[in-house]
Scaffold this active site. Structure first.
Site, PDB file in Angstrom:
ATOM      1  N   TYR A 103       0.875  -1.172   0.000  1.00 50.64           N
ATOM      2  CA  TYR A 103       0.000   0.000   0.000  1.00 50.64           C
ATOM      3  C   TYR A 103       0.911   1.220   0.000  1.00 50.64           C
ATOM      4  O   TYR A 103       1.330   1.716   1.046  1.00 50.64           O
ATOM      5  CB  TYR A 103      -0.925  -0.037   1.215  1.00 50.64           C
ATOM      6  CG  TYR A 103      -1.881   1.129   1.329  1.00 50.64           C
ATOM      7  CD1 TYR A 103      -2.520   1.638   0.213  1.00 50.64           C
ATOM      8  CD2 TYR A 103      -2.154   1.713   2.560  1.00 50.64           C
ATOM      9  CE1 TYR A 103      -3.402   2.704   0.308  1.00 50.64           C
ATOM     10  CE2 TYR A 103      -3.037   2.773   2.682  1.00 50.64           C
ATOM     11  CZ  TYR A 103      -3.662   3.263   1.552  1.00 50.64           C
ATOM     12  OH  TYR A 103      -4.533   4.319   1.656  1.00 50.64           O
ATOM     13  N   ASP A 141      -1.920  -1.486  -4.227  1.00 48.21           N
ATOM     14  CA  ASP A 141      -2.341  -0.116  -4.508  1.00 48.21           C
ATOM     15  C   ASP A 141      -1.072   0.716  -4.584  1.00 48.21           C
ATOM     16  O   ASP A 141      -0.522   1.133  -3.566  1.00 48.21           O
ATOM     17  CB  ASP A 141      -3.267   0.371  -3.398  1.00 48.21           C
ATOM     18  CG  ASP A 141      -3.757   1.799  -3.624  1.00 48.21           C
ATOM     19  OD1 ASP A 141      -3.311   2.436  -4.607  1.00 48.21           O
ATOM     20  OD2 ASP A 141      -4.565   2.277  -2.809  1.00 48.21           O
ATOM     21  N   HIS A 242     -11.972   0.564  -4.795  1.00 46.06           N
ATOM     22  CA  HIS A 242     -11.086  -0.156  -5.708  1.00 46.06           C
ATOM     23  C   HIS A 242     -11.739  -1.476  -6.106  1.00 46.06           C
ATOM     24  O   HIS A 242     -12.510  -2.059  -5.336  1.00 46.06           O
ATOM     25  CB  HIS A 242      -9.749  -0.488  -5.034  1.00 46.06           C
ATOM     26  CG  HIS A 242      -8.950   0.706  -4.628  1.00 46.06           C
ATOM     27  ND1 HIS A 242      -7.795   1.094  -5.277  1.00 46.06           N
ATOM     28  CD2 HIS A 242      -9.118   1.595  -3.618  1.00 46.06           C
ATOM     29  CE1 HIS A 242      -7.291   2.172  -4.691  1.00 46.06           C
ATOM     30  NE2 HIS A 242      -8.081   2.499  -3.684  1.00 46.06           N
TER      31      HIS A 242
END
Length: 280
Positions: A103, A141, A242
């Site tokens: 992330y 991500d 997402h």
């Protein structure tokens, strides 16, 4: 996930439907003990082992695996903090492939302290991947759209993070280690997004970005039979902002079914005709 606690009613049915061997989750927003208490039994019942790196309320990453999970590394060794080290990385070896669930820091605004933290964090990530084994997958991500083709309108993102030249250069340096963007390798000219803001009907208008990536080294990329965004998982009640990105190695249970499933019905917008919800 944008809070795994909030997404349990969607996550478990998705696991039952897709039956993925390895799952990388980001933005779980739960400490490890709380994650295990919430989902440990459900995951074990489905045959998953898991590796966690979580914190209360913010960030948090996880790897779920049905094919083994060995040599777990929690965090990114040597990574900077803001000011403290955050739960943004976990890696493990799953059936001979080193898997990183990441992330990446958002960056917030160009040239801010958080933006420079993001670039420093990415530099450390590059060094870690460079030192690792040859068979590797970097998933997550990334908070960077690799090119202008990965946003609905480059004009809308002027003066925003995720698209600035330094961010894209940092991502390109990571890929220069020999990592393939498996989605773009398979669908080089298609309009593909993985994130849509909750506000202003962005999802229904297909005004999105492709910032969730699967980057694979050559030995792994050569095994890819299909890669696609499960847009169905972004529909309905209580979704994340997402959608899952899927890569099938060796066999493709659903076939090579396209870059986005189901494909969006909204047409591409005229450049300059739409703005981001946060734009003034």
């Amino acid at each position: 996930m944008n809070s795994v606690k909030q997404r349990v009613p969607r996550l478990l049915p998705w696991l039952d439907q897709r039956k993925p061997d390895v799952v990388c989750l980001q933005e779980t927003k739960l400490a490890d003990e709380a994650f295990t208490k919430l989902l440990g039994g459900e995951l074990r019942d489905r045959g998953y082992e898991f590796a966690l790196n979580g914190e209360v309320q913010w960030n948090g990453v996880a790897i779920l695996s049905k094919v083994g999970i060995e040599d777990v590394t929690v965090g990114l060794p040597g990574a900077p903090g803001f000011p403290h080290v955050e739960a943004r990385a976990v890696s493990a070896t799953c059936d001979g492939v080193r898997v990183h669930s990441l992330y990446v820091p958002n960056g917030r605004t160009p040239d801010s302290e958080h933006y420079h933290y993001k670039l420093a964090w990415l530099s450390v990530l590059r060094d870690v991947v460079k030192a690792g084994p040859e068979a590797v997958v970097v998933c997550g991500d990334m908070n960077i759209a690799p090119t202008d083709a990965d946003v609905f309108d480059p004009d809308a993102y002027k003066d925003q993070t995720h698209v600035t030249p330094p961010e894209r250069a940092a991502l390109a340096e990571l890929q220069a280690l020999g990592l393939h963007d498996v989605m773009r390798d398979r669908w080089p000219d298609k309009r593909v997004f993985s994130y849509w803001d909750y506000r202003a009907g962005m999802f229904h208008q297909d005004l999105g970005m492709r910032i969730d990536l699967i980057l694979a080294s050559s030995p792994v990329a050569a095994r890819v039979q299909a890669s696609w965004v499960d847009r169905q998982a972004r529909k309905g009640t209580g979704p994340s902002d997402h959608a899952p990105v899927i890569a099938d190695l060796d066999t493709a249970p659903d076939g090579d079914i396209g870059p986005v499933v189901p494909p969006p019905s909204a047409p591409a917008v005229k450049r300059g005709s739409k703005k981001l919800p946060q734009s003034k």
